[in-house]
Design an enzyme around this catalytic site. Structure first.
Site, short mmCIF file in Angstrom:
data_model
loop_
_atom_site.label_atom_id
_atom_site.label_comp_id
_atom_site.label_asym_id
_atom_site.label_seq_id
_atom_site.Cartn_x
_atom_site.Cartn_y
_atom_site.Cartn_z
N GLU A 83 26.48 -30.63 -4.27
CA GLU A 83 25.66 -30.01 -3.24
C GLU A 83 25.84 -28.49 -3.26
OE1 GLU A 83 28.21 -31.94 0.12
OE2 GLU A 83 27.11 -30.29 1.04
N CYS A 115 27.62 -34.81 0.62
CA CYS A 115 28.85 -35.35 0.04
C CYS A 115 28.68 -36.78 -0.48
CB CYS A 115 29.98 -35.28 1.06
SG CYS A 115 30.16 -33.65 1.78
N THR A 156 38.16 -25.68 6.65
CA THR A 156 37.87 -26.96 5.97
C THR A 156 37.12 -26.71 4.66
OG1 THR A 156 35.81 -27.32 7.23
CG2 THR A 156 37.83 -28.25 8.15
N SER A 205 28.77 -33.19 13.57
CA SER A 205 29.06 -33.72 12.23
C SER A 205 30.12 -34.82 12.29
CB SER A 205 29.50 -32.59 11.27
OG SER A 205 30.79 -32.13 11.56
N HIS A 237 35.49 -40.52 2.69
CA HIS A 237 35.18 -39.11 2.46
C HIS A 237 36.09 -38.29 3.38
CE1 HIS A 237 33.35 -35.28 2.25
NE2 HIS A 237 32.87 -35.32 3.49
N LYS A 246 40.70 -40.67 11.68
CA LYS A 246 39.78 -40.80 12.80
C LYS A 246 38.76 -41.91 12.51
CE LYS A 246 38.57 -36.44 14.48
NZ LYS A 246 38.83 -36.20 15.86
N ASN A 280 38.25 -29.62 1.41
CA ASN A 280 37.01 -30.37 1.23
C ASN A 280 36.42 -30.08 -0.15
OD1 ASN A 280 34.77 -31.94 1.59
ND2 ASN A 280 34.01 -30.89 3.40
N SER A 312 26.44 -35.65 4.84
CA SER A 312 25.74 -35.16 6.03
C SER A 312 24.24 -35.17 5.80
CB SER A 312 26.19 -33.74 6.34
OG SER A 312 27.49 -33.75 6.84
#
Ligand code: CAA
Length: 419
Positions: A83, A115, A156, A205, A237, A246, A280, A312
């Site tokens: 990307e 991603c 990030t 996001s 990811h 999370k 990232n 995303s």
């Protein structure tokens, strides 16, 4: 769930950048309490590309050991997922094809969906191999994650490339059917063509990612996928390492499983070693999670692994894979750890200068300072064309400069990186 013949990842190799910015350096600059980066985001450092590095040099560096080990006779397709593309028309894969000397009888294409691109590439590769199991597909996922300086996204960032050889009777991972799929039109993260750095709505996001986790899982279950408890580990990811925790906590909670710290850490803890140091790497990140799992875990032969790929915008996919007997004999653990450890730390001012670098758009000759020490470098821009060089292994820096002699020096000093 593995059809005959098994198809999947036969080899995997990754590369990252020449430089690294420790989060402690960023925190010193912006006054952030370091716990936010180390604990809150789960990040220790982020890879920073040198002036003569980009997605092509990282992609070629990741893929070269695969071609050296297996040759290119069976590789009839190269799919380059990114990307952070360098050209609106030409595939970055064509440059890699040339740098690696691959046969002309090859199809090469670039894929993009934030991603998620590398997972699309992997699934397309599986389809091509299913059509002709003799063929192999080289999938390259290569990205540079870039946000505006002094924005919340800055912590990030990162950069890396993962190359995977996809074929029948794979030595590493057998990719399973079915997949759980999820697409939703959201503006959580995007990068208009006129911008170098991505735009992001941070909270949205994270929420969009979590919605996609449940969306893919629900579809996976409806497609008669494996029950959750069969999976030994989950490769998510990782825009930052804590996101994997999370996401898995969210999935466990949804599935009415115990979602305490130990249960989450058991499922994702072995997948974060590379991402926590690299940051990232967008579409490469989920396969860096796989690399970490393969390199860190005890023998997982035959054990099912879950993959959750999120891009995303947004598109996501959940699928399973099992580890092939004898897979540990084919790992590249030493090289992978070396790629992370060899990076040279830069100070904040150097990082900022590299971040703000861009080529003039005047069509002139614009050589890059020779900062890298690897096999491939972006020598510069000449007449709107990117010029790449392959270095002889034993004459890294000097040969790069000689090969670029037709371009004027730009007076730029090499980054003031500590060696
Ligand atoms: N000690 C320990 N933890 C601390 C802390 C301290 N001193 N200070 C803060 N924290 C914790 C916070 O409690 C928070 O934890 P939770 O997430 O568990 O709530 C965490 O650190 C982050 O703190 P904030 O939410 O306050 O941080 P922020 O406002 O700076 O935003 C971010 C964080 C949204 C991730 C931001 O860095 C960002 O926008 N990044 C880019 C977007 C991104 O990565 N999104 C992820 C999902 S989208 C995706 O995955 C695709 C992609 O690759 C971009």
């Amino acid at each position: 769930m593995v059809s005959d013949p098994a198809i999947g990842i036969h080899d995997l190799s990754f590369s990252t950048t020449e430089f690294v910015l420790p989060h402690a350096t960023l925190a010193d600059h912006n006054g952030t309490e370091i716990g936010k980066y180390h604990v809150g985001l789960g990040q220790q450092s982020m890879s920073v590309p040198a002036a003569d590095e980009d997605i092509v040099t990282m992609g070629a560096t990741a893929a070269e050991p695969i071609i050296t080990r297996h040759g290119s006779d069976r590789v009839r397709t190269v799919v380059f997922a990114t990307e952070s593309s360098i050209d609106q028309a030409k595939s970055a894969g064509v440059y890699v094809h040339s740098l690696l000397g691959l046969p002309s009888a090859t199809r090469v294409v670039e894929l993009k969906q934030a991603c998620y691109g590398a997972t699309a590439a992997l699934q397309f590769a599986v389809g091509l191999v299913r059509r002709d199991p003799v063929q192999q597909v080289l999938v390259i996922a290569s990205d540079i994650s870039k946000y505006d300086l002094d924005s919340p996204g800055e912590a990030t960032q990162g950069a890396a490339a993962v190359a995977m050889l996809v074929g029948s009777n794979p030595a590493l991972v057998r990719i399973e059917e079915p997949s759980g799929l999820f697409t939703a039109d959201v503006m959580d993260f995007w990068r208009p063509n006129y911008r170098d750095a991505a735009l992001v709505d941070g909270q949205e996001s994270v929420d969009a990612y979590l919605r996609a986790v449940l969306g893919t899982w629900k579809d996976y279950a409806e497609q008669d996928g494996r029950p959750l408890d069969e999976f030994t580990a989950f490769c998510y990811h990782q825009p930052y390492a804590k996101m994997a925790y999370k996401a898995h906590r969210h999935l466990l909670h949804h599935c009415e499983r115990h979602s305490g710290e130990a249960a989450v850490a058991r499922a994702v803890g072995r997948t974060t070693a590379y991402n926590t140091a690299i940051g990232n790497s967008y579409t490469a990140s989920v396969y860096l999670a796989l690399a970490a799992l393969l390199d860190e875990a005890d023998d997982l032969t035959g054990r099912p692994i879950g993959f959750m790929s999120y891009g995303s915008g947004s598109v996501a996919e959940f699928f399973g894979g099992t580890l092939a007997p004898g897979y540990r004999e084919h790992l590249r653990t030493t090289a992978h750890r070396g790629a992370v450890d060899r990076r040279r730390p830069v100070d904040y001012a150097t990082y900022r200068e590299l971040h703000e670098r861009s080529f003039p758009a005047d069509g002139g000759d614009h050589p890059t300072p020779s900062q890298t020490t690897g096999s491939f470098r972006l020598a510069g821009l000449r007449g709107h064309q990117r010029v790449y060089e392959r270095r002889a292994a034993d004459s890294a820096r000097s040969s790069a400069e000689a090969g670029f002699r037709r371009l004027r020096p730009d007076g730029h000093r090499p980054a003031t990186a500590h060696s």
